[in-house]
Write an enzyme that holds these catalytic residues in place. Structure first.
Site, PDB file in Angstrom:
ATOM      1  N   ASP A 214      43.757  39.633  44.069  1.00  0.00           N
ATOM      2  CA  ASP A 214      44.936  38.994  43.955  1.00  0.00           C
ATOM      3  C   ASP A 214      44.980  37.511  44.490  1.00  0.00           C
ATOM      4  OD1 ASP A 214      47.456  39.502  44.026  1.00  0.00           O
ATOM      5  OD2 ASP A 214      47.860  37.503  45.218  1.00  0.00           O
ATOM      6  N   ASP A 231      46.035  30.347  32.763  1.00  0.00           N
ATOM      7  CA  ASP A 231      45.824  31.009  31.638  1.00  0.00           C
ATOM      8  C   ASP A 231      44.079  30.693  32.289  1.00  0.00           C
ATOM      9  OD1 ASP A 231      48.001  32.933  31.225  1.00  0.00           O
ATOM     10  OD2 ASP A 231      47.961  31.381  28.846  1.00  0.00           O
ATOM     11  N   GLU A 257      48.575  38.129  38.350  1.00  0.00           N
ATOM     12  CA  GLU A 257      47.248  37.691  38.654  1.00  0.00           C
ATOM     13  C   GLU A 257      46.027  38.598  39.702  1.00  0.00           C
ATOM     14  OE1 GLU A 257      50.441  36.746  41.769  1.00  0.00           O
ATOM     15  OE2 GLU A 257      50.772  37.408  39.823  1.00  0.00           O
TER      16      GLU A 257
END
Length: 351
Positions: A214, A231, A257
């Site tokens: 993460d 992005d 994410e």
């Protein structure tokens, strides 16, 4: 459509093509649609994003255009494309079946004509009747030849069309298994692969490890620097995963994410080494805003690591890796936590 409507649409089309040419972006349909939508002004948020990029750098890069397409055009149209190809395939099969039915009817008719001619010849016929019979058989033979040519052409065309459809179908299947932003396998691909890998591990009596990643404080980073920069971060993490995984290891974007990786034939100790290498590699990369070379700092990962157990299901293995990930976040982030680091009550799912 009135002449005025036609002229307006043509103007939008010309503006879209001019932007593609100026930015040296290939005129693929999705990019054309992006700039056509911009030219119409129909999406104010899209126009705001493009205007900001143009003000900053004068042109839009291919990477920026791709990011805008993924965000604003909803280009995940796999189901529609598969449905369209299925309809085309169905029509092709119908056409071939009809051609075969016609060929069979013609062949049956020809066979009947031959049987009747055979009977007439056995019974004996005069010269005039023989000429008429020969003429009729010649006509039937030519009709049969024409039918064969038609069937052959129909089958050849269908063969070519089906080959193209098969190629397109293969491409769509591959695309449907990739995350469009990061170009690594997506959640669907992971869900299918983890089942196969668990089955193989049990069949071959080998081990398997699962890594869950993460990006720390990603939402705050995204809100501060914008979605396009966010992005870039997601693509960066995907590239690091691919660079550090080998052989049959498979990374995937799990959602948002969060990333995940399957490491077949890997014990917990080896998986921890891989996870730590990935963590250090991501942390070492300093982010720059391309348009201004502004330093944006560094990003870090929290990582959870679990190893397959005899009693595990896919769900229990993922859950244990997730618990490790949450422990890493609670422990201060930017760290790797394995299942051996979990307190007994937490490992059992109490915490």
């Amino acid at each position: 459509m009135t002449n005025l409507d036609f002229d307006r649409a043509s103007g939008f089309a010309n503006a879209a093509l001019a932007m593609l040419k100026r930015s040296q972006i290939p005129p693929f349909p999705v990019y054309y649609e992006l700039f056509y939508t911009y030219a119409t002004g129909a999406n104010s948020e899209l126009n705001s994003q493009i205007n900001a990029i143009l003000t900053r750098s004068g042109n839009i890069s291919l990477e920026e255009a791709t990011g805008l397409c993924e965000r604003f055009l909803k280009i995940s149209d796999m189901e529609d494309r598969l449905r369209a190809m299925s309809e085309i395939m169905s029509r092709k099969i119908t056409d071939v079946n009809q051609a075969i039915d016609y060929a069979m009817a013609t062949a049956n008719s020809y066979s009947g004509s031959l049987q009747q001619a055979s009977g007439d010849l056995e019974a004996g016929i005069d010269e005039d009747a023989l000429k008429m019979l020969s003429s009729r058989l010649l006509k039937e033979t030519r009709r049969m030849q024409d039918m064969n040519r038609r069937l052959e052409a129909e089958l050849e065309n269908s063969k070519d069309d089906i080959s193209v459809l098969q190629r397109d179908l293969d491409e769509v299947r591959k695309e449907s298994m990739l995350d469009p932003l990061t170009k690594i396998p997506n959640r669907k691909c992971f869900d299918e692969q983890i089942i196969l890998d668990l089955q193989r591990a049990r069949r071959d009596d080998t081990t398997l490890a699962l890594l869950v990643f993460d990006i720390d404080h990603f939402k705050a980073f995204n809100d501060t620097y914008g979605h396009l920069t966010g992005d870039q971060v997601l693509r960066l993490v995907a590239q690091v995963l691919k660079a550090n995984l080998r052989g049959r290891d498979m990374p995937a974007r799990f959602g948002g994410e969060e990333f995940i990786a399957i490491l077949p034939e890997t014990e917990l100790r080896g998986a921890l080494t891989v996870a730590e290498n990935i963590r250090k590699s991501v942390q070492s990369k300093e982010l720059l805003k391309r348009s201004t070379n502004e330093k944006l700092g560094r990003i870090t990962l929290s990582i959870g690591v679990a190893e397959l157990r005899a009693e595990d299901t896919v769900a229990s293995l993922i859950e244990r890796a997730d618990q490790c990930l949450y422990a890493a976040k609670r422990g201060g982030r930017n760290m790797v936590v394995s299942e051996t680091d979990l307190p007994p009550n937490e490992e059992a799912g109490v915490a």
